[in-house]
Design a protein around this motif. Structure first.
Motif, PDB file in Angstrom:
ATOM      1  N   GLY A  44       0.807  -1.216   0.000  1.00  0.00           N
ATOM      2  CA  GLY A  44       0.000   0.000   0.000  1.00  0.00           C
ATOM      3  C   GLY A  44       0.842   1.268   0.000  1.00  0.00           C
ATOM      4  N   GLY A  45       2.033   1.189   0.565  1.00  0.00           N
ATOM      5  CA  GLY A  45       2.914   2.344   0.600  1.00  0.00           C
ATOM      6  C   GLY A  45       4.015   2.302  -0.439  1.00  0.00           C
ATOM      7  N   ASN A  46       3.931   1.342  -1.348  1.00  0.00           N
ATOM      8  CA  ASN A  46       4.972   1.158  -2.359  1.00  0.00           C
ATOM      9  C   ASN A  46       4.978   2.284  -3.385  1.00  0.00           C
ATOM     10  N   ASP A  47       6.161   2.785  -3.702  1.00  0.00           N
ATOM     11  CA  ASP A  47       6.281   3.763  -4.782  1.00  0.00           C
ATOM     12  C   ASP A  47       7.322   3.327  -5.812  1.00  0.00           C
ATOM     13  N   ASP A  48       7.760   2.080  -5.715  1.00  0.00           N
ATOM     14  CA  ASP A  48       8.725   1.512  -6.661  1.00  0.00           C
ATOM     15  C   ASP A  48       7.962   0.939  -7.850  1.00  0.00           C
ATOM     16  N   ARG A  49       7.973   1.642  -8.963  1.00  0.00           N
ATOM     17  CA  ARG A  49       7.206   1.220 -10.147  1.00  0.00           C
ATOM     18  C   ARG A  49       7.723  -0.079 -10.759  1.00  0.00           C
ATOM     19  N   SER A  50       8.956  -0.483 -10.418  1.00  0.00           N
ATOM     20  CA  SER A  50       9.490  -1.725 -10.987  1.00  0.00           C
ATOM     21  C   SER A  50       9.054  -2.957 -10.195  1.00  0.00           C
ATOM     22  N   LEU A  51       8.489  -2.762  -9.016  1.00  0.00           N
ATOM     23  CA  LEU A  51       8.037  -3.886  -8.199  1.00  0.00           C
ATOM     24  C   LEU A  51       6.778  -4.493  -8.822  1.00  0.00           C
ATOM     25  N   PRO A  52       6.749  -5.814  -9.067  1.00  0.00           N
ATOM     26  CA  PRO A  52       5.562  -6.427  -9.682  1.00  0.00           C
ATOM     27  C   PRO A  52       4.436  -6.641  -8.665  1.00  0.00           C
ATOM     28  N   TRP A  53       3.987  -5.564  -8.054  1.00  0.00           N
ATOM     29  CA  TRP A  53       2.954  -5.587  -7.024  1.00  0.00           C
ATOM     30  C   TRP A  53       1.659  -6.209  -7.520  1.00  0.00           C
ATOM     31  N   HIS A  54       1.426  -6.101  -8.811  1.00  0.00           N
ATOM     32  CA  HIS A  54       0.173  -6.572  -9.387  1.00  0.00           C
ATOM     33  C   HIS A  54       0.029  -8.085  -9.317  1.00  0.00           C
ATOM     34  N   ARG A  55       1.099  -8.800  -9.025  1.00  0.00           N
ATOM     35  CA  ARG A  55       1.065 -10.267  -8.951  1.00  0.00           C
ATOM     36  C   ARG A  55       0.639 -10.776  -7.576  1.00  0.00           C
ATOM     37  N   VAL A  56       0.300  -9.868  -6.661  1.00  0.00           N
ATOM     38  CA  VAL A  56      -0.109 -10.260  -5.315  1.00  0.00           C
ATOM     39  C   VAL A  56      -1.608  -9.981  -5.155  1.00  0.00           C
ATOM     40  N   LEU A  57      -2.328 -11.025  -4.753  1.00  0.00           N
ATOM     41  CA  LEU A  57      -3.785 -10.972  -4.644  1.00  0.00           C
ATOM     42  C   LEU A  57      -4.246 -11.438  -3.273  1.00  0.00           C
ATOM     43  N   ARG A  58      -5.526 -11.278  -3.015  1.00  0.00           N
ATOM     44  CA  ARG A  58      -6.113 -11.851  -1.804  1.00  0.00           C
ATOM     45  C   ARG A  58      -6.074 -13.367  -1.901  1.00  0.00           C
ATOM     46  N   SER A  59      -6.269 -14.040  -0.789  1.00  0.00           N
ATOM     47  CA  SER A  59      -6.188 -15.504  -0.783  1.00  0.00           C
ATOM     48  C   SER A  59      -7.254 -16.153  -1.660  1.00  0.00           C
ATOM     49  N   ASP A  60      -8.370 -15.461  -1.892  1.00  0.00           N
ATOM     50  CA  ASP A  60      -9.422 -16.008  -2.747  1.00  0.00           C
ATOM     51  C   ASP A  60      -9.217 -15.663  -4.223  1.00  0.00           C
ATOM     52  N   GLY A  61      -8.067 -15.064  -4.548  1.00  0.00           N
ATOM     53  CA  GLY A  61      -7.754 -14.728  -5.934  1.00  0.00           C
ATOM     54  C   GLY A  61      -8.279 -13.386  -6.393  1.00  0.00           C
ATOM     55  N   ARG A  62      -8.897 -12.643  -5.491  1.00  0.00           N
ATOM     56  CA  ARG A  62      -9.466 -11.345  -5.873  1.00  0.00           C
ATOM     57  C   ARG A  62      -8.438 -10.221  -5.720  1.00  0.00           C
TER      58      ARG A  62
END
Length: 114
Positions: A50-68
């Motif tokens: 939530g506080g990440n500002d590193d655009r190279s971090l693949p944050w989009h690959r992390v989801l809730r446990s139910d896949g949402r």
């Protein structure tokens, strides 16, 4: 070791796990925490992202446990995460990724607790 040093080490381990998620694959917040040696600390992973500002971090690959996608549905971040996942070949339907649980190996089947 100080609390600040411990926190920095935990953050570095979490970020290393997220960076190691292969393109086209996803993990849950709890899985990231467990792989970073911090079982039960899924919220710490979420707070860090939530506080990440590193655009190279693949944050989009992390989801809730139910896949949402955890971001508010329809928000700019939600749309960006879905778009990034689709660009990597991950099917996203209604903000959810249907995950196939990996098969456990024989050792895990025999020796894992109940």
């Amino acid at each position: 070791m100080s609390a600040a040093t411990d926190a920095a080490a935990a953050q570095a381990r979490i970020l290393a796990v997220i960076r190691a998620i292969p393109r086209g694959q996803v993990m849950g917040y709890g899985e990231v925490a467990a792989r970073a040696g911090l079982p039960g600390r899924a919220r710490l992973v979420a707070r860090l992202l939530g506080g990440n500002d590193d655009r190279s971090l693949p944050w989009h690959r992390v989801l809730r446990s139910d896949g949402r996608i955890a971001l508010p549905e329809g928000s700019a971040g939600w749309r960006e995460q879905a778009q990034r996942l689709r660009a990597e070949g991950v099917p996203v339907e209604n903000g959810r990724v249907r995950r196939v649980r990996p098969r456990r190996d024989l050792d895990a089947e025999i020796w894992a607790p109940g």
